[in-house]
Design a protein around this motif. Structure first.
Motif, mmCIF file in Angstrom:
data_model
loop_
_atom_site.group_PDB
_atom_site.id
_atom_site.type_symbol
_atom_site.label_atom_id
_atom_site.label_comp_id
_atom_site.label_asym_id
_atom_site.label_seq_id
_atom_site.Cartn_x
_atom_site.Cartn_y
_atom_site.Cartn_z
ATOM 1 N N THR A 56 -82.102 70.450 92.140
ATOM 2 C CA THR A 56 -83.312 71.121 92.631
ATOM 3 C C THR A 56 -83.206 71.479 94.108
ATOM 4 O O THR A 56 -84.206 71.852 94.729
ATOM 5 C CB THR A 56 -84.545 70.232 92.408
ATOM 6 O OG1 THR A 56 -84.361 68.969 93.070
ATOM 7 C CG2 THR A 56 -84.777 70.007 90.928
ATOM 8 N N MET A 96 -82.395 70.592 82.818
ATOM 9 C CA MET A 96 -82.013 71.874 83.412
ATOM 10 C C MET A 96 -81.285 72.804 82.450
ATOM 11 O O MET A 96 -80.998 73.948 82.798
ATOM 12 C CB MET A 96 -81.142 71.630 84.655
ATOM 13 C CG MET A 96 -81.848 70.849 85.730
ATOM 14 S SD MET A 96 -83.327 71.711 86.331
ATOM 15 C CE MET A 96 -83.986 70.489 87.465
ATOM 16 N N TRP A 124 -83.452 76.260 93.413
ATOM 17 C CA TRP A 124 -83.587 76.702 92.026
ATOM 18 C C TRP A 124 -82.812 77.984 91.765
ATOM 19 O O TRP A 124 -82.482 78.300 90.621
ATOM 20 C CB TRP A 124 -85.063 76.887 91.678
ATOM 21 C CG TRP A 124 -85.771 75.582 91.459
ATOM 22 C CD1 TRP A 124 -86.411 74.832 92.401
ATOM 23 C CD2 TRP A 124 -85.895 74.860 90.238
ATOM 24 N NE1 TRP A 124 -86.924 73.689 91.840
ATOM 25 C CE2 TRP A 124 -86.633 73.683 90.507
ATOM 26 C CE3 TRP A 124 -85.463 75.096 88.930
ATOM 27 C CZ2 TRP A 124 -86.939 72.744 89.527
ATOM 28 C CZ3 TRP A 124 -85.772 74.164 87.942
ATOM 29 C CH2 TRP A 124 -86.500 73.006 88.242
ATOM 30 N N ASP A 125 -82.516 78.741 92.829
ATOM 31 C CA ASP A 125 -81.708 79.945 92.657
ATOM 32 C C ASP A 125 -80.233 79.619 92.409
ATOM 33 O O ASP A 125 -79.463 80.490 92.024
ATOM 34 C CB ASP A 125 -81.818 80.843 93.893
ATOM 35 C CG ASP A 125 -83.195 81.474 94.010
ATOM 36 O OD1 ASP A 125 -83.799 81.759 92.959
ATOM 37 O OD2 ASP A 125 -83.675 81.664 95.143
ATOM 38 N N CYS A 153 -89.222 72.309 83.128
ATOM 39 C CA CYS A 153 -87.975 72.346 83.899
ATOM 40 C C CYS A 153 -86.960 73.285 83.255
ATOM 41 O O CYS A 153 -86.335 74.110 83.937
ATOM 42 C CB CYS A 153 -87.388 70.940 84.016
ATOM 43 S SG CYS A 153 -88.318 69.814 85.071
ATOM 44 N N ARG A 175 -84.413 81.342 86.059
ATOM 45 C CA ARG A 175 -83.632 81.623 87.262
ATOM 46 C C ARG A 175 -82.204 82.043 86.904
ATOM 47 O O ARG A 175 -81.646 82.949 87.532
ATOM 48 C CB ARG A 175 -83.612 80.398 88.172
ATOM 49 C CG ARG A 175 -84.956 80.048 88.760
ATOM 50 C CD ARG A 175 -85.526 81.217 89.558
ATOM 51 N NE ARG A 175 -86.846 80.956 90.070
ATOM 52 C CZ ARG A 175 -87.100 80.455 91.275
ATOM 53 N NH1 ARG A 175 -86.101 80.161 92.072
ATOM 54 N NH2 ARG A 175 -88.337 80.249 91.672
ATOM 55 N N ARG A 233 -88.043 76.995 83.649
ATOM 56 C CA ARG A 233 -87.842 77.515 84.998
ATOM 57 C C ARG A 233 -86.353 77.726 85.286
ATOM 58 O O ARG A 233 -85.961 78.755 85.847
ATOM 59 C CB ARG A 233 -88.438 76.559 86.026
ATOM 60 C CG ARG A 233 -88.367 77.089 87.450
ATOM 61 C CD ARG A 233 -89.009 76.142 88.438
ATOM 62 N NE ARG A 233 -88.999 76.706 89.779
ATOM 63 C CZ ARG A 233 -89.426 76.056 90.861
ATOM 64 N NH1 ARG A 233 -89.932 74.830 90.737
ATOM 65 N NH2 ARG A 233 -89.381 76.630 92.036
ATOM 66 N N ALA A 234 -85.523 76.752 84.895
ATOM 67 C CA ALA A 234 -84.083 76.865 85.140
ATOM 68 C C ALA A 234 -83.490 78.034 84.364
ATOM 69 O O ALA A 234 -82.678 78.800 84.891
ATOM 70 C CB ALA A 234 -83.385 75.562 84.757
ATOM 71 N N ILE A 251 -79.235 76.979 90.373
ATOM 72 C CA ILE A 251 -79.112 76.110 89.205
ATOM 73 C C ILE A 251 -77.808 76.461 88.481
ATOM 74 O O ILE A 251 -77.599 77.613 88.097
ATOM 75 C CB ILE A 251 -80.307 76.292 88.250
ATOM 76 C CG1 ILE A 251 -81.585 75.767 88.905
ATOM 77 C CG2 ILE A 251 -80.061 75.567 86.929
ATOM 78 C CD1 ILE A 251 -81.607 74.271 89.092
#
Length: 557
Positions: free
Chosen positions: A198, A225, A201-202, A32, A39, A35-36, A204
């Motif tokens: 969520t 996050m 995700w763009d 998580c 982005r 990925r955060a 965050i």
């Protein structure tokens, strides 16, 4: 195979399952956060985009977790005032950067355009259902209810976006829990925070701001996050006072059932549950990087629970904004006005269980019993808003209590529900007394507004009203009014600005004392209360938030 071998295999399996569980959790957390972070990094790398639509994905995102942002309480006023200060801060910052760029002659126009400052995108997570005119209607409501105008500012500011993420399909996460309410509702708040973060995700956020007190959402925002967490704490979810109430006082309350209060075993079990929850609450709360407490009472309790945040000096006190400047325009007093104040006891607050409106009704009943001469000559006005069905049911209960049990008419009690601020001002201008009965009220914006309007206020002898707002006696070591605020001097020795009470009898006696008080002495109390309220004005709050933004937000650029 002997018994020892079986036991050894059993414990080995348990250990293996435990290790597998821990590794799974750590892998999930890492995935998580990775990925955060990716982005956010991709969004930051697009800082040179020129179109506003592209800038949505090349912005610094500040997200506010405030599911009931359309309500009309003090917490919502704090939210919208912070948004307003944030908008003005961005406007001044961009204007300063523009002037600096114009003064620089070594860079070409193209180079300056490529260095356009990063857009600030403010997102508010709400459980309100979406509509084509939701934003316009809400900002209009904010302007009418709180006198905070964001309608034109958000349209004219090209470097500031205000958007909403609607989580109405997950509204059930905020419903009250029947059993283990503290734990269950905290877990549900984490679920709602996960759905919010969520949603896209763009989007965050870089900074996650909690203005409602859901500390367990910090686990999702910070641990999963990687967001920086800011918190404005109105009221701790659990406090040492709650523990003392359960064990020492052992009385029934809105959050402490009578059958538990009457059983030593049940009381002990609940105390253990509270202690364990307090530990988890402290761990979650300490994940916040910036913590603003709304009163000395809240500050002390948060410091005792959020040990790590307190140890790192992340906690400070910032009083909430009160509409003091508008209310101070109400000049009427019972002694000098051409239209004297009426014998009205005014209560301002949402119809929530912790506000204890029942005690207010019991107070008036006790007053009529002790001093029958006031029957029909003094009126209780309950002014507030309802957040949902539970508040509306509570309002009906209060109405039935006054009508059926005490046989009161409109001469004794009146309910004013969900009215605009203009109606609030009307009642502030003609009421003579204010009453507030919540035990351990974290602050009390309504109390400050009543004091600013010149009402003599009787508040509960606990929490923020006792520690920060009302001086009910003459302590020689009280420092609350010994300093200057906006060049307005205060008396070097604090004097009475209101009354404090705990029981219906004490409230009734205070009301009787005010009704029979010498007019000159009463006027002195009103004037001292008005002067004292200036400590909690919008301007003081804005300056404090501006300092926080300058120190913590600007380095994020």
């Amino acid at each position: 195979m002997n018994v020892a071998m079986v036991q050894w295999l059993f414990w080995q399996c348990c250990l293996g399952l435990l290790i597998a569980f821990v590794l799974s959790v750590l892998s999930f957390v890492f995935a998580c956060r990775f990925r955060a972070h990716g982005r956010r990094r991709a969004r930051r790398c697009c800082g040179g985009q020129k179109s506003k639509e592209q800038s949505r994905h090349s912005s610094l995102i500040v997200a506010f977790f405030h599911p009931y942002c359309s309500s009309g309480g003090g917490g919502e006023r704090v939210l919208w005032k912070i948004v307003q200060v944030l908008l003005l801060h961005e406007r001044r910052r961009h204007e300063q950067e523009r002037q600096e760029q114009e003064a620089t002659t070594s860079k070409t126009t193209a180079e300056q355009k490529n260095e356009m400052p990063m857009l600030l995108n403010v997102i508010i997570y709400t459980v309100d259902p979406p509509s084509p005119t939701y934003k316009e209607d809400l900002l209009k409501h904010v302007k009418e209810r709180f006198a905070i105008d964001l309608t034109t500012s958000t349209k004219q500011n090209e470097h500031f976006l205000l958007n909403f993420v609607h989580l109405d399909e997950y509204r059930h996460f905020l419903l009250p829990a029947g059993r283990l309410s503290l734990l269950v509702e905290s877990i549900r708040s984490m679920q709602l925070a996960w759905k919010a973060l969520t949603y896209s995700w763009d989007l965050i956020p870089d900074i996650f701001v909690d203005t409602t007190g859901y500390a367990f959402t910090y686990v999702v925002a910070n641990a999963l996050m990687g967001c920086r967490v800011w918190a404005y704490v109105h009221y701790p979810t659990i406090s040492t006072d709650m523990l003392q109430m359960v064990w020492q006082r052992r009385r029934s309350a809105y959050n402490h059932a009578a059958y538990i209060a009457q059983s030593k075993l049940a009381t002990f079990v609940k105390l253990v549950y509270y202690c364990l929850f307090a530990v988890l609450y402290g761990i979650a709360g300490s994940m916040a990087q910036v913590v603003l407490a709304n009163s000395t009472w809240t500050y002390n309790h948060i410091c005792s629970l959020w040990k790590m945040a307190a140890w790192l000096s992340r906690i400070q006190t910032v009083y909430p904004p009160c509409q003091v400047s508008e209310v101070l325009q109400i000049k009427q007093t019972s002694a000098t006005a051409s239209s004297p104040r009426q014998n009205v006891v005014l209560s301002i607050g949402q119809f929530r269980p912790e506000k204890d409106h029942v005690l207010q009704i019991e107070t008036m009943a006790r007053l009529y019993e002790l001093y029958p001469q006031w029957k029909g000559k003094i009126k209780l006005v309950l002014l507030g808003s309802c957040r949902g069905e539970s508040d509306e049911e509570r309002l009906k209960y209060l109405q039935n209590l006054a009508k059926d049990k005490y046989q009161w008419t409109d001469n004794e009690i009146e309910f004013v529900v969900n009215q605009p601020y203009s109606v609030v001002q009307q009642w502030l201008s003609k009421s003579s007394m204010g009453i507030h009965t919540m035990w351990n009220e974290h602050f009390g914006i309504g109390i400050v507004e009543m004091m600013a309007a010149g009402l003599v206020v009787i508040a509960h002898n606990s929490g923020g009203p006792k520690s920060d707002i009302i001086v009910a006696d003459y302590p020689s070591d009280d420092k609350r009014m010994t300093h200057d605020v906006d060049d307005i001097p205060f008396h070097p020795r604090p004097q009475r600005t209101g009354f404090l009470a705990s029981t219906a009898d004490e409230y009734a006696e205070s009301i009787h004392q005010i009704l029979t008080m010498d007019p000159e002495q009463e006027e002195q109390i009103r004037e001292r209360a008005r002067m004292s309220s200036l400590r909690f004005s919008d301007n003081v709050f804005a300056k404090n938030i501006e300092r926080v933004l300058t120190y913590h937000l600007d380095p994020e650029r």
